[in-house]
Design a protein around this motif. Structure first.
Motif, PDB file in Angstrom:
ATOM      1  N   ASN A  81       0.822  -1.211   0.000  1.00 34.13           N
ATOM      2  CA  ASN A  81       0.000   0.000   0.000  1.00 34.13           C
ATOM      3  C   ASN A  81       0.856   1.261   0.000  1.00 34.13           C
ATOM      4  OD1 ASN A  81      -2.787  -0.550  -0.172  1.00 34.13           O
ATOM      5  ND2 ASN A  81      -2.837  -1.285   1.940  1.00 34.13           N
ATOM      6  N   ASP A  82       1.859   1.317   0.901  1.00 37.29           N
ATOM      7  CA  ASP A  82       2.658   2.531   1.003  1.00 37.29           C
ATOM      8  C   ASP A  82       3.607   2.693  -0.175  1.00 37.29           C
ATOM      9  OD1 ASP A  82       1.545   3.594   3.329  1.00 37.29           O
ATOM     10  OD2 ASP A  82       2.773   2.323   4.603  1.00 37.29           O
ATOM     11  N   LEU A  83       4.139   1.595  -0.690  1.00 36.26           N
ATOM     12  CA  LEU A  83       4.982   1.700  -1.876  1.00 36.26           C
ATOM     13  C   LEU A  83       4.155   2.189  -3.068  1.00 36.26           C
ATOM     14  CD1 LEU A  83       7.657   1.397  -3.325  1.00 36.26           C
ATOM     15  CD2 LEU A  83       7.176  -1.062  -3.590  1.00 36.26           C
ATOM     16  N   ALA A  84       2.907   1.739  -3.144  1.00 37.53           N
ATOM     17  CA  ALA A  84       2.040   2.207  -4.222  1.00 37.53           C
ATOM     18  C   ALA A  84       1.854   3.717  -4.140  1.00 37.53           C
ATOM     19  CB  ALA A  84       0.694   1.488  -4.151  1.00 37.53           C
ATOM     20  N   VAL A  85       1.616   4.230  -2.942  1.00 39.73           N
ATOM     21  CA  VAL A  85       1.477   5.678  -2.768  1.00 39.73           C
ATOM     22  C   VAL A  85       2.760   6.390  -3.196  1.00 39.73           C
ATOM     23  CG1 VAL A  85       1.186   7.521  -1.068  1.00 39.73           C
ATOM     24  CG2 VAL A  85      -0.235   5.457  -0.931  1.00 39.73           C
ATOM     25  N   LEU A  86       3.897   5.872  -2.768  1.00 38.18           N
ATOM     26  CA  LEU A  86       5.185   6.485  -3.103  1.00 38.18           C
ATOM     27  C   LEU A  86       5.400   6.490  -4.610  1.00 38.18           C
ATOM     28  CD1 LEU A  86       7.646   7.679  -1.609  1.00 38.18           C
ATOM     29  CD2 LEU A  86       8.678   5.408  -1.673  1.00 38.18           C
ATOM     30  N   LEU A  87       5.066   5.387  -5.265  1.00 38.87           N
ATOM     31  CA  LEU A  87       5.238   5.307  -6.709  1.00 38.87           C
ATOM     32  C   LEU A  87       4.294   6.257  -7.441  1.00 38.87           C
ATOM     33  CD1 LEU A  87       5.661   1.437  -7.043  1.00 38.87           C
ATOM     34  CD2 LEU A  87       7.452   3.172  -7.296  1.00 38.87           C
ATOM     35  N   MET A  88       3.068   6.384  -6.928  1.00 35.63           N
ATOM     36  CA  MET A  88       2.135   7.330  -7.548  1.00 35.63           C
ATOM     37  C   MET A  88       2.686   8.748  -7.490  1.00 35.63           C
ATOM     38  SD  MET A  88      -1.794   6.200  -6.709  1.00 35.63           S
ATOM     39  CE  MET A  88      -1.609   6.071  -4.945  1.00 35.63           C
ATOM     40  N   LEU A  89       3.284   9.123  -6.347  1.00 35.11           N
ATOM     41  CA  LEU A  89       3.845  10.456  -6.202  1.00 35.11           C
ATOM     42  C   LEU A  89       5.014  10.680  -7.150  1.00 35.11           C
ATOM     43  CD1 LEU A  89       3.771  10.761  -2.302  1.00 35.11           C
ATOM     44  CD2 LEU A  89       2.276  11.933  -3.938  1.00 35.11           C
ATOM     45  N   GLN A  90       5.665   9.584  -7.554  1.00 39.71           N
ATOM     46  CA  GLN A  90       6.810   9.679  -8.464  1.00 39.71           C
ATOM     47  C   GLN A  90       6.388   9.494  -9.921  1.00 39.71           C
ATOM     48  OE1 GLN A  90       9.400   6.636  -6.917  1.00 39.71           O
ATOM     49  NE2 GLN A  90      10.156   7.909  -5.247  1.00 39.71           N
ATOM     50  N   GLY A  91       5.086   9.311 -10.138  1.00 41.16           N
ATOM     51  CA  GLY A  91       4.595   9.133 -11.499  1.00 41.16           C
ATOM     52  C   GLY A  91       4.729   7.730 -12.043  1.00 41.16           C
ATOM     53  N   LYS A  92       5.064   6.761 -11.206  1.00 42.41           N
ATOM     54  CA  LYS A  92       5.230   5.371 -11.653  1.00 42.41           C
ATOM     55  C   LYS A  92       3.907   4.625 -11.426  1.00 42.41           C
ATOM     56  CE  LYS A  92      10.106   5.558 -10.277  1.00 42.41           C
ATOM     57  NZ  LYS A  92      11.153   4.981  -9.369  1.00 42.41           N
ATOM     58  N   ARG A  93       2.898   4.987 -12.203  1.00 39.55           N
ATOM     59  CA  ARG A  93       1.553   4.535 -11.890  1.00 39.55           C
ATOM     60  C   ARG A  93       1.273   3.104 -12.316  1.00 39.55           C
ATOM     61  NH1 ARG A  93      -2.432   9.608 -11.482  1.00 39.55           N
ATOM     62  NH2 ARG A  93      -0.943  11.023 -10.514  1.00 39.55           N
ATOM     63  N   ASP A  94       1.935   2.623 -13.341  1.00 42.18           N
ATOM     64  CA  ASP A  94       1.683   1.247 -13.763  1.00 42.18           C
ATOM     65  C   ASP A  94       2.070   0.264 -12.659  1.00 42.18           C
ATOM     66  OD1 ASP A  94       0.747   2.139 -16.152  1.00 42.18           O
ATOM     67  OD2 ASP A  94       2.594   1.733 -17.281  1.00 42.18           O
ATOM     68  N   GLU A  95       3.257   0.464 -12.106  1.00 40.59           N
ATOM     69  CA  GLU A  95       3.692  -0.419 -11.025  1.00 40.59           C
ATOM     70  C   GLU A  95       2.831  -0.219  -9.785  1.00 40.59           C
ATOM     71  OE1 GLU A  95       7.674  -1.735  -8.474  1.00 40.59           O
ATOM     72  OE2 GLU A  95       7.809  -0.041  -9.877  1.00 40.59           O
ATOM     73  N   ALA A  96       2.461   1.034  -9.505  1.00 43.04           N
ATOM     74  CA  ALA A  96       1.599   1.309  -8.360  1.00 43.04           C
ATOM     75  C   ALA A  96       0.277   0.579  -8.510  1.00 43.04           C
ATOM     76  CB  ALA A  96       1.370   2.812  -8.224  1.00 43.04           C
ATOM     77  N   LEU A  97      -0.268   0.587  -9.719  1.00 44.78           N
ATOM     78  CA  LEU A  97      -1.543  -0.084  -9.952  1.00 44.78           C
ATOM     79  C   LEU A  97      -1.435  -1.586  -9.732  1.00 44.78           C
ATOM     80  CD1 LEU A  97      -4.482   0.155 -10.859  1.00 44.78           C
ATOM     81  CD2 LEU A  97      -3.691  -0.071 -13.229  1.00 44.78           C
ATOM     82  N   ARG A  98      -0.324  -2.165 -10.182  1.00 42.37           N
ATOM     83  CA  ARG A  98      -0.136  -3.610  -9.966  1.00 42.37           C
ATOM     84  C   ARG A  98      -0.114  -3.936  -8.470  1.00 42.37           C
ATOM     85  NH1 ARG A  98       3.513  -3.017 -14.344  1.00 42.37           N
ATOM     86  NH2 ARG A  98       5.315  -2.974 -12.931  1.00 42.37           N
ATOM     87  N   LEU A  99       0.543  -3.102  -7.704  1.00 36.83           N
ATOM     88  CA  LEU A  99       0.604  -3.326  -6.257  1.00 36.83           C
ATOM     89  C   LEU A  99      -0.784  -3.214  -5.623  1.00 36.83           C
ATOM     90  CD1 LEU A  99       3.853  -1.334  -5.399  1.00 36.83           C
ATOM     91  CD2 LEU A  99       3.554  -3.806  -5.174  1.00 36.83           C
ATOM     92  N   VAL A 100      -1.540  -2.191  -6.022  1.00 43.45           N
ATOM     93  CA  VAL A 100      -2.878  -2.000  -5.451  1.00 43.45           C
ATOM     94  C   VAL A 100      -3.761  -3.200  -5.763  1.00 43.45           C
ATOM     95  CG1 VAL A 100      -4.977  -0.615  -5.651  1.00 43.45           C
ATOM     96  CG2 VAL A 100      -2.758   0.519  -5.412  1.00 43.45           C
ATOM     97  N   ARG A 101      -3.718  -3.666  -7.002  1.00 47.28           N
ATOM     98  CA  ARG A 101      -4.558  -4.811  -7.363  1.00 47.28           C
ATOM     99  C   ARG A 101      -4.131  -6.080  -6.623  1.00 47.28           C
ATOM    100  NH1 ARG A 101      -5.360  -3.575 -13.846  1.00 47.28           N
ATOM    101  NH2 ARG A 101      -7.229  -2.299 -13.570  1.00 47.28           N
ATOM    102  N   ARG A 102      -2.830  -6.210  -6.365  1.00 43.61           N
ATOM    103  CA  ARG A 102      -2.368  -7.378  -5.600  1.00 43.61           C
ATOM    104  C   ARG A 102      -2.886  -7.321  -4.167  1.00 43.61           C
ATOM    105  NH1 ARG A 102      -1.879 -12.472  -4.875  1.00 43.61           N
ATOM    106  NH2 ARG A 102      -0.174 -13.081  -3.468  1.00 43.61           N
TER     107      ARG A 102
END
Length: 557
Positions: free
Chosen positions: A511-532
């Motif tokens: 969850n927190d890595l997804a937030v961090l990645l979203m803030l960095q614009g890395k949304r594809d990886e963030a989305l994969r984490l959220v769905r997992r």
């Protein structure tokens, strides 16, 4: 910590106590001689076991406090006419009068006899100390302690061993004397200092209880005790007050402990001015380097350690600080990307302490970065085996303390849920002191500090937890979280990814890595984490919120 020269150096007994001990040991010697005379098939002449007229006069003068008169009464008689007991008394009185050479002339031959009693050996040891023969003094005092373990000889031997750095042996003989004689504040202070140096805070607390307020050495030890008990904030309060008014000879120790307290509570920047220009000793240099490292000054941290760390590679015999210098300098070189330079230091660290998890983990990382994959694999396997072994031991300890600890943590959780984390924090810190090997209260402490928005303190607590529980994904996650809250995205992301390498389904980290990645614009990886996360926990509120946010932004496919 307080130097040995300040708390375990040799100091004389208080005058009244010294005289009492001299009389007590004299009485013991008289009793031993009388008992021998009663049981020996061929008893010696009466003069060997009884006082002469000169001895009686000397005792009467000593009883009235006239020590010099007692010496004069014994010296007035031809030495050959004195009984062995009277010679022992004369030697003891010479010691008390600072006439060490005269004392040794009398007591040396007596101590050389196989049947020398505890009193003679004790005073002969003191005479040897007075003439500068430290090794001989230690041998004589050890013989005296063997005959009478809780005695002034134990006090003298404990202080002597402590001053020479033999802490364990010093504490073993000094502590019983100190506990039996609370009026001997010097010995009790030295024993408390040794207890803290040996990381035995419960015993140190008992020794410090009987010591008076107002002694700056005792105040320093009380501050150090609070820190060892997991209460660095109260330790800091004590040490800040002491720093404002302390004797000049204690300045180095007060500064070091106060700086250590600042680092522990997350105020590393405040520690640096206390140590700059004064880090000529390894303990101070290590602490200054750590403070600089935690404030992001990696170059300054390396420069602080370099002059002391480089010589350890060529040492014939490791010193007291060799391991920590090698490990800290090595890990800071790794952090700066200088992996090849770090290798010899980390190799030395694991050679000096094969059980240190952080050393093996950092060594494995350095090998991997330099392309030595087989060595990296071996080092990391050793790290993992140490983690498993520590986890098993910790599980046993936690099981034994589970009932009491669970009750305290449950009460703390109720306060947290009621929006009163400030009331939960003292409970949790008390539990940390009572169960230092239990991970749960340490994790709760970090959580409470975050709830109180004391983020730097939370980061310091997370560092302490991870240092002790290096194999815990939860401890590593909390350090990453505190780094994220302190706006350190790079280190936070590194910690989160390491957690997922250790525990791929660690939901909080995803969850927190997804937030961090979203803030960095890395949304594809963030989305994969959220769905997992939602696969594992379909109703997870944070993941659901993050998914909606990304869908609302049009980033979800």
């Amino acid at each position: 910590m307080i130097r040995h020269s300040e708390t375990t150096g040799r100091r004389p007994l208080p005058a009244a106590l010294a005289l009492l001990c001299a009389l007590a040991l004299f009485a013991l010697a008289t009793a031993e001689a009388s008992a021998q005379a009663a049981t020996d098939p061929a008893p010696p002449a009466a003069s060997a076991t009884q006082l002469s007229a000169a001895g009686e006069r000397a005792m009467a003068l000593l009883d009235s406090g006239d020590r010099q008169g007692a010496i004069a009464a014994l010296e007035a008689v031809d030495f050959a006419g004195l009984t062995p007991v009277e010679r022992g008394l004369l030697g003891a009185l010479y010691v008390e009068a600072d006439r060490a050479a005269d004392a040794w002339r009398v007591l040396g031959p007596m101590a050389a006899e196989p049947g020398a009693n505890a009193a003679v050996l004790y005073n002969a040891g003191r005479a040897a100390l007075g003439t500068g023969e430290t090794q001989r003094a230690a041998e004589l005092l050890q013989r005296s302690v063997a005959l009478m373990p809780v005695s002034p000889a134990a006090r003298e031997l404990g202080l002597l061993l402590g001053a020479s750095g033999r802490r364990v042996a010093a504490y073993a003989v000094l502590r019983p004397w100190a506990e039996a004689h609370p009026e001997d504040t010097e010995a009790r202070t030295a024993a408390a200092a040794l207890a803290l140096q040996l990381s035995r805070p419960a015993e140190a607390a008992r020794l410090l209880e009987a010591l008076p307020e107002g002694d700056p050495r005792v105040t320093l030890l009380r501050g150090q005790l609070k820190m060892q008990q997991g209460d660095p904030h109260n330790g800091l309060t004590i040490l800040e007050a002491l720093y404002a008014d302390h004797p000049p000879e204690m300045d180095a120790d007060v500064r070091r402990l106060l700086a250590d307290a600042y680092v522990q509570v997350g105020r590393s920047a405040d520690a640096i001015p206390l140590l700059e220009g004064r880090a000529d000793r390894p303990a101070q240099a290590l602490l200054l380097a750590e403070a600089r490292y935690r404030t992001g000054d990696l170059a300054g941290a390396l420069a602080t350690l370099q002059p002391l760390a480089q010589p350890v590679l060529g040492e014939a015999e490791p010193g007291e600080h060799s391991f920590r210098l090698a490990l800290d300098y090595g890990r800071m070189l790794v952090a700066s990307g200088r992996h090849a330079e770090a290798l010899p230091y980390l190799q030395l660290a694991v050679a000096l302490d094969d059980s240190e998890q952080l050393a093996w983990k950092t060594l494995g990382d350095a090998y991997a970065a330099t392309g030595e994959r087989d060595k990296a694999k071996e080092a990391l396997e050793r790290f993992r085996s140490l983690v498993v072994s520590q986890t098993e031991r910790r599980a046993q300890a936690e099981t034994a303390a589970a009932d009491a600890g669970a009750g305290t943590l449950l009460e703390a959780m109720k306060f947290l849920e009621a929006g009163k984390p400030e009331r939960a924090l003292p409970l949790v810190r008390r539990e940390i002191a009572l169960s230092p090997h239990d991970l749960r209260p340490r994790l709760m402490e970090v959580r409470l500090l975050i709830a109180l928005e004391r983020r730097e303190e939370a980061a310091a607590a997370a560092d302490r937890t991870l240092a002790q529980f290096a194999g815990s994904p939860d401890a590593l996650y909390q350090r990453g979280l505190t780094r994220m809250l302190l706006k350190q995205p790079g280190p936070a992301e590194e910690d989160f990814r390491q957690v997922l390498a250790m525990a791929p389904d660690h939901v909080a980290t995803m969850n927190d890595l997804a937030v961090l990645l979203m803030l960095q614009g890395k949304r594809d990886e963030a989305l994969r984490l959220v769905r997992r996360v939602l696969e594992l926990r379909p109703e997870d509120p944070l993941a659901t919120q993050n998914l909606r946010r990304m869908e609302g932004d049009g980033t979800a496919p």
